[in-house]
Scaffold this motif. Structure first.
Motif, mmCIF file in Angstrom:
data_model
loop_
_atom_site.group_PDB
_atom_site.id
_atom_site.type_symbol
_atom_site.label_atom_id
_atom_site.label_comp_id
_atom_site.label_asym_id
_atom_site.label_seq_id
_atom_site.Cartn_x
_atom_site.Cartn_y
_atom_site.Cartn_z
ATOM 1 N N THR A 103 3.845 18.236 -4.495
ATOM 2 C CA THR A 103 3.437 19.321 -5.387
ATOM 3 C C THR A 103 4.644 20.123 -5.821
ATOM 4 O O THR A 103 5.625 20.253 -5.084
ATOM 5 N N ASP A 104 4.576 20.658 -7.054
ATOM 6 C CA ASP A 104 5.609 21.582 -7.523
ATOM 7 C C ASP A 104 4.979 22.918 -7.923
ATOM 8 O O ASP A 104 5.564 23.673 -8.686
ATOM 9 N N ARG A 105 3.791 23.199 -7.428
ATOM 10 C CA ARG A 105 2.983 24.398 -7.682
ATOM 11 C C ARG A 105 2.136 24.270 -8.939
ATOM 12 O O ARG A 105 1.061 24.830 -9.007
ATOM 13 N N TYR A 106 2.623 23.563 -9.944
ATOM 14 C CA TYR A 106 1.882 23.428 -11.193
ATOM 15 C C TYR A 106 1.006 22.169 -11.204
ATOM 16 O O TYR A 106 0.116 22.038 -12.031
ATOM 17 N N ARG A 107 1.286 21.262 -10.282
ATOM 18 C CA ARG A 107 0.524 20.016 -10.169
ATOM 19 C C ARG A 107 0.641 19.535 -8.730
ATOM 20 O O ARG A 107 1.581 19.892 -8.009
ATOM 21 N N MET A 108 -0.294 18.719 -8.338
ATOM 22 C CA MET A 108 -0.277 18.143 -7.002
ATOM 23 C C MET A 108 -0.870 16.749 -7.062
ATOM 24 O O MET A 108 -1.821 16.500 -7.807
ATOM 25 N N ALA A 109 -0.298 15.826 -6.284
ATOM 26 C CA ALA A 109 -0.793 14.452 -6.228
ATOM 27 C C ALA A 109 -0.997 14.058 -4.777
ATOM 28 O O ALA A 109 -0.185 14.396 -3.902
ATOM 29 N N VAL A 110 -2.092 13.350 -4.523
ATOM 30 C CA VAL A 110 -2.450 12.922 -3.172
ATOM 31 C C VAL A 110 -2.775 11.433 -3.212
ATOM 32 O O VAL A 110 -3.464 10.968 -4.132
ATOM 33 N N ALA A 111 -2.287 10.696 -2.231
ATOM 34 C CA ALA A 111 -2.587 9.267 -2.125
ATOM 35 C C ALA A 111 -2.743 8.909 -0.653
ATOM 36 O O ALA A 111 -2.352 9.679 0.236
ATOM 37 N N GLN A 112 -3.295 7.740 -0.400
ATOM 38 C CA GLN A 112 -3.576 7.331 0.970
ATOM 39 C C GLN A 112 -3.199 5.875 1.171
ATOM 40 O O GLN A 112 -3.363 5.046 0.275
ATOM 41 N N GLU A 171 0.832 -1.208 0.000
ATOM 42 C CA GLU A 171 0.000 0.000 0.000
ATOM 43 C C GLU A 171 0.866 1.258 0.000
ATOM 44 O O GLU A 171 0.592 2.222 -0.710
ATOM 45 N N LEU A 172 1.931 1.239 0.806
ATOM 46 C CA LEU A 172 2.814 2.405 0.847
ATOM 47 C C LEU A 172 3.559 2.556 -0.472
ATOM 48 O O LEU A 172 3.751 3.673 -0.963
ATOM 49 N N ALA A 173 3.976 1.450 -1.086
ATOM 50 C CA ALA A 173 4.654 1.514 -2.379
ATOM 51 C C ALA A 173 3.743 2.118 -3.433
ATOM 52 O O ALA A 173 4.159 2.986 -4.220
ATOM 53 N N ALA A 174 2.482 1.680 -3.462
ATOM 54 C CA ALA A 174 1.534 2.218 -4.444
ATOM 55 C C ALA A 174 1.283 3.700 -4.222
ATOM 56 O O ALA A 174 1.175 4.477 -5.182
ATOM 57 N N ALA A 175 1.209 4.116 -2.955
ATOM 58 C CA ALA A 175 0.980 5.531 -2.659
ATOM 59 C C ALA A 175 2.167 6.382 -3.096
ATOM 60 O O ALA A 175 1.999 7.465 -3.675
ATOM 61 N N ASP A 200 -12.040 3.587 -8.640
ATOM 62 C CA ASP A 200 -12.243 2.776 -7.448
ATOM 63 C C ASP A 200 -11.645 3.393 -6.194
ATOM 64 O O ASP A 200 -11.764 2.823 -5.106
ATOM 65 N N ASP A 201 -10.995 4.551 -6.303
ATOM 66 C CA ASP A 201 -10.319 5.135 -5.141
ATOM 67 C C ASP A 201 -10.158 6.639 -5.368
ATOM 68 O O ASP A 201 -9.140 7.100 -5.858
ATOM 69 N N GLU A 202 -11.160 7.398 -4.966
ATOM 70 C CA GLU A 202 -11.109 8.838 -5.219
ATOM 71 C C GLU A 202 -10.251 9.575 -4.202
ATOM 72 O O GLU A 202 -10.079 10.796 -4.291
ATOM 73 N N LEU A 203 -9.707 8.859 -3.218
ATOM 74 C CA LEU A 203 -8.792 9.491 -2.271
ATOM 75 C C LEU A 203 -7.370 9.543 -2.821
ATOM 76 O O LEU A 203 -6.497 10.168 -2.223
ATOM 77 N N THR A 204 -7.137 8.864 -3.932
ATOM 78 C CA THR A 204 -5.866 8.941 -4.642
ATOM 79 C C THR A 204 -6.123 9.666 -5.960
ATOM 80 O O THR A 204 -6.861 9.169 -6.806
ATOM 81 N N PHE A 205 -5.556 10.837 -6.125
ATOM 82 C CA PHE A 205 -5.848 11.653 -7.307
ATOM 83 C C PHE A 205 -4.725 12.656 -7.515
ATOM 84 O O PHE A 205 -3.829 12.817 -6.677
ATOM 85 N N SER A 206 -4.766 13.338 -8.643
ATOM 86 C CA SER A 206 -3.831 14.423 -8.903
ATOM 87 C C SER A 206 -4.589 15.561 -9.569
ATOM 88 O O SER A 206 -5.658 15.363 -10.152
ATOM 89 N N ALA A 258 -0.101 8.101 -16.137
ATOM 90 C CA ALA A 258 0.713 6.930 -15.804
ATOM 91 C C ALA A 258 0.688 6.649 -14.309
ATOM 92 O O ALA A 258 0.593 5.492 -13.876
ATOM 93 N N ALA A 259 0.738 7.709 -13.493
ATOM 94 C CA ALA A 259 0.724 7.533 -12.046
ATOM 95 C C ALA A 259 -0.636 7.053 -11.547
ATOM 96 O O ALA A 259 -0.738 6.460 -10.470
ATOM 97 N N GLY A 260 -1.694 7.316 -12.342
ATOM 98 C CA GLY A 260 -3.019 6.845 -11.947
ATOM 99 C C GLY A 260 -3.110 5.337 -11.879
ATOM 100 O O GLY A 260 -3.915 4.778 -11.132
ATOM 101 N N ALA A 261 -2.287 4.636 -12.658
ATOM 102 C CA ALA A 261 -2.123 3.177 -12.579
ATOM 103 C C ALA A 261 -3.440 2.424 -12.678
ATOM 104 O O ALA A 261 -3.680 1.456 -11.949
ATOM 105 N N ARG A 262 -4.296 2.855 -13.586
ATOM 106 C CA ARG A 262 -5.561 2.172 -13.825
ATOM 107 C C ARG A 262 -5.841 2.158 -15.316
ATOM 108 O O ARG A 262 -5.435 3.061 -16.052
ATOM 109 N N ASP A 263 -6.572 1.121 -15.776
ATOM 110 C CA ASP A 263 -6.931 1.048 -17.194
ATOM 111 C C ASP A 263 -7.896 2.157 -17.579
ATOM 112 O O ASP A 263 -7.899 2.621 -18.716
ATOM 113 N N GLU A 264 -8.731 2.568 -16.612
ATOM 114 C CA GLU A 264 -9.666 3.668 -16.842
ATOM 115 C C GLU A 264 -9.546 4.668 -15.704
ATOM 116 O O GLU A 264 -9.339 4.293 -14.547
ATOM 117 N N LEU A 265 -9.652 5.932 -16.045
ATOM 118 C CA LEU A 265 -9.578 7.008 -15.064
ATOM 119 C C LEU A 265 -10.709 7.995 -15.322
ATOM 120 O O LEU A 265 -11.347 7.978 -16.376
#
Length: 360
Positions: A170-179, A132-136, A345-351, A321-328
């Motif tokens: 985040t680098d100001r131009y994008r941000m990613a969150v995972a759990q 789980e931590l690796a995927a996050a 399937d997991d809206e708590l992981t997004f960018s 690519a980081a979304g790691a799903r066939d559909e997003l």
């Protein structure tokens, strides 16, 4: 005649910048090969290109650059001097206003205590499933900053609260969150910013399905597996309160086939941007719109619909690519609002990606 590569080398403008200024009608090549589309420039255009590079570095708007180049080609030095002086006055006025605002901000920062975003000095220990931590980590690593002028963003935030570990970059131009789920911690919310080299070293240890131990002791953070560990000092700076940034206005949602959409981005039309992101090069933009039937299309150059959203193509491909799903799910709101990339399937992981304003 100079090739576009030679012109780029001698003028200080990149090849992509020269293409942009050609399409914008600012610096048009003397001849374009009708078969290959390759651009060629006359020797006299080198001086204009060098002038254009100087004006661009000085931050002059495109409309004024056109006037300066027109005055330059018509041997009208008074017009050129007047435009340069007017731009300099705008820069000086803007700098004075910025200094005033930053003075106010420093005062607010000095007097404001915000325990929600302060780095913890407590001792914390918890268990996290390695997978789980690796995927996050994989979901957020792409969005971390590498800008040396913003060291506080050069890491991944580990935000520990209750039974959850939130990872943010985040680098100001994008941000990613995972759990990732946690065990063994029931204390107050604790935050630590793990520098990228240490985060990468931690990720290298996460190869199994067993749980690993994460501990924070003051400004030290450590990850332990059954037989190995990685640890070091956290970044000594506060991280932005990301929770204030993720409440986006309701947008139009569209489900996309990740592979097909990524291919459409790679092969579809792009536009160059004058917006400078992390370096001095224009970036390729993909212009998107959700159609009435709920599909996302990559707009062509002639599509100037007011609801179009322009984003950095490279950043969007990284997010897919980081979304790691066939559909997003892509969520688009106004052209000035961030674009969200969510998992079905997991809206708590997004960018989220900041949009880029298109030049008129």
């Amino acid at each position: 005649m100079r090739s576009i590569g030679e012109m780029a080398r001698d003028s200080g403008l990149s090849v992509s910048a020269l293409r942009f200024y050609d399409n914008a009608g600012v610096l048009v090549p003397a001849w374009v090969d009708p078969v290959s589309g390759y651009r060629w420039y006359e020797p006299g255009q080198l001086e204009e290109a060098r002038l254009l590079a100087c004006l661009r570095r000085a931050g002059m708007p495109l409309a004024d650059i056109r006037l300066v180049l027109a005055g330059w080609s018509n041997a009208d030095p008074d017009l050129v001097r007047g435009l340069l002086q007017a731009h300099l006055r705008r820069l000086e006025r803007g700098l004075a206003e910025a200094r005033s605002e930053f003075s106010t901000l420093r005062t607010l920062i000095d007097h404001r205590e915000n325990p929600m975003t302060s780095l913890s000095t407590a001792t914390v220990q918890l268990s996290v499933p390695a997978s789980e931590l690796a995927a996050a980590l994989d979901s957020v690593r792409f969005a971390a900053s590498t800008d040396p002028e913003l060291p506080m963003l050069g890491g991944i935030l580990f935000d520990i609260e209750g039974e959850h570990l939130h990872l943010v970059a985040t680098d100001r131009y994008r941000m990613a969150v995972a759990q990732a789920p946690t065990l063994g911690y029931g204390g107050p919310r604790t935050q630590v910013v793990v520098p990228l080299p240490l985060a990468d070293a931690m990720r290298a240890l996460l190869t199994g399905d067993e749980s690993v131990q994460v501990s924070v002791d003051g400004d030290r953070v450590r990850l332990e597996t059954a037989d190995r560990q990685a640890g070091g000092q956290s970044l000594g700076s506060d991280f932005p309160d990301y929770r204030r940034l993720v409440h986006l206005p309701a947008g139009r949602r569209a489900r996309v086939d990740t592979s097909a959409f990524a291919e459409a981005l790679r092969t579809g039309p792009v536009r160059a941007s004058e917006t400078r992101e992390q370096d001095d090069e224009p970036r390729d933009l993909s212009v998107l719109r959700v159609t009435e039937n709920g599909t996302v299309i990559v707009c062509d150059d002639g599509d100037d619909d007011q609801d179009n959203v322009a984003v950095n193509r490279e950043f969007l491909l990284h997010a897919l690519a980081a979304g790691a799903r066939d559909e997003l799910i892509l969520e688009l709101s106004a052209p000035t609002a961030p674009l969200a990339i969510r998992r079905i399937d997991d809206e708590l992981t997004f960018s989220i990606l900041m949009p880029v304003r298109l030049e008129n």
